[in-house]
Design a protein around this motif. Structure first.
Motif, PDB file in Angstrom:
ATOM      1  N   VAL A 195      63.282  57.327  31.451  1.00  9.97           N
ATOM      2  CA  VAL A 195      63.509  56.754  32.769  1.00  9.97           C
ATOM      3  C   VAL A 195      62.254  56.802  33.621  1.00  9.97           C
ATOM      4  O   VAL A 195      61.895  55.829  34.287  1.00  9.97           O
ATOM      5  N   ALA A 196      61.563  57.941  33.621  1.00 13.36           N
ATOM      6  CA  ALA A 196      60.382  58.119  34.469  1.00 13.36           C
ATOM      7  C   ALA A 196      59.577  59.297  33.940  1.00 13.36           C
ATOM      8  O   ALA A 196      60.096  60.151  33.211  1.00 13.36           O
ATOM      9  N   VAL A 197      58.307  59.341  34.328  1.00 11.29           N
ATOM     10  CA  VAL A 197      57.436  60.477  34.014  1.00 11.29           C
ATOM     11  C   VAL A 197      56.861  61.003  35.325  1.00 11.29           C
ATOM     12  O   VAL A 197      56.340  60.233  36.132  1.00 11.29           O
ATOM     13  N   HIS A 198      56.949  62.307  35.522  1.00 11.65           N
ATOM     14  CA  HIS A 198      56.433  62.962  36.721  1.00 11.65           C
ATOM     15  C   HIS A 198      55.313  63.919  36.328  1.00 11.65           C
ATOM     16  O   HIS A 198      55.455  64.667  35.355  1.00 11.65           O
ATOM     17  N   GLU A 199      54.245  63.910  37.076  1.00 13.96           N
ATOM     18  CA  GLU A 199      53.187  64.900  36.911  1.00 13.96           C
ATOM     19  C   GLU A 199      53.480  66.024  37.903  1.00 13.96           C
ATOM     20  O   GLU A 199      53.231  65.905  39.099  1.00 13.96           O
ATOM     21  N   VAL A 200      54.013  67.112  37.399  1.00 17.59           N
ATOM     22  CA  VAL A 200      54.511  68.188  38.262  1.00 17.59           C
ATOM     23  C   VAL A 200      53.424  69.239  38.452  1.00 17.59           C
ATOM     24  O   VAL A 200      52.970  69.855  37.479  1.00 17.59           O
ATOM     25  N   PRO A 201      52.987  69.472  39.675  1.00 19.50           N
ATOM     26  CA  PRO A 201      51.921  70.450  39.929  1.00 19.50           C
ATOM     27  C   PRO A 201      52.480  71.856  40.119  1.00 19.50           C
ATOM     28  O   PRO A 201      53.685  72.064  40.273  1.00 19.50           O
ATOM     29  N   GLY A 202      51.574  72.816  40.108  1.00 20.84           N
ATOM     30  CA  GLY A 202      51.936  74.185  40.462  1.00 20.84           C
ATOM     31  C   GLY A 202      52.719  74.934  39.426  1.00 20.84           C
ATOM     32  O   GLY A 202      53.494  75.831  39.759  1.00 20.84           O
ATOM     33  N   CYS A 203      52.541  74.613  38.143  1.00 25.24           N
ATOM     34  CA  CYS A 203      53.337  75.228  37.074  1.00 25.24           C
ATOM     35  C   CYS A 203      52.573  76.293  36.299  1.00 25.24           C
ATOM     36  O   CYS A 203      53.044  76.765  35.268  1.00 25.24           O
TER      37      CYS A 203
END
Length: 220
Positions: A195-203
């Motif tokens: 559905v979508a791709v997210h670049e998730v910060p702070g991991c």
């Protein structure tokens, strides 16, 4: 019967409150959670890995997706499976879900979800149970869910197999199924649609990199 400790004794510290602080998780600043700054000390004090005390990448992306696409849950009965901190459940409630049921096997997760929902001023029902081995025979609230959400639940082979069975049962009875996954090895990608791709910060506290690509998938 009173819950107060006997005279001369102090109540044991609440592990949810004592081991965490209230903060906004990365990528979903609209929400505030009880979050831990480290893993191992809290793990040692509680006796099990405190999934509920961290905002995992899969849940962060799924919560962001729900908040950005409220039509996914608005006016619908939502089940957040393996809820952990309750992040995704809270996002669903904020996005206008008719009702939200957060389910986790860990009683401490249940306490954390309740505390986090209250801190965000949203209504989330909490169920401490393992639903995966009895699809179709769970409580009415779970079976009535019109949308099932699950963040980062394919990190172990046995769990992934059980989780897929439950999610496919939910889809067969008509529920929409959406998951967030940061590239775990046991996600059966051939069974899902991206559905979508997210670049998730702070991991960086929990993952190998500070920014993690997370895919949101739906079960067709």
């Amino acid at each position: 019967m009173s819950d107060r400790p006997p005279p001369g004794r102090t109540a044991p510290p609440d592990p949810v409150a004592a081991g965490t602080r209230t903060a906004a998780p990365p990528y979903v600043p609209e929400v505030r959670l009880r979050l831990a700054d480290e893993v191992f000390g809290l793990w040692g004090r509680t006796g099990r890995l405190p999934y509920w005390a961290f905002a995992w990448a899969g849940g962060l992306a799924l919560a962001r997706h729900v908040l950005d696409h409220p039509g996914l849950v608005a006016g619908r009965r939502v089940l957040d499976l393996a809820s952990g901190s309750g992040l995704v459940a809270i996002a669903a409630a904020r996005a206008g879900a008719a009702s939200v049921l957060a389910v986790d096997v860990d009683p401490l997760a249940g306490s954390a979800i309740a505390a986090n929902a209250a801190a965000n001023g949203v209504a989330v029902s909490v169920l401490v149970a393992d639903l995966l081995d009895a699809p179709g025979r769970g409580p009415a609230g779970a079976e009535a869910a019109e949308v099932v959400l699950a963040g980062d639940v394919f990190y172990e082979r046995p769990l992934a197999r059980r989780m897929l069975g439950y999610l496919e049962h939910a889809r067969r009875r008509g529920a929409g199924v959406v998951v967030g996954d940061p590239g775990r090895a046991y996600l059966p990608r051939d069974r899902f649609v991206r559905v979508a791709v997210h670049e998730v910060p702070g991991c960086g506290l929990l993952e190998a990199a500070d920014t993690v690509p997370v895919t949101v998938w739906r079960l067709p």
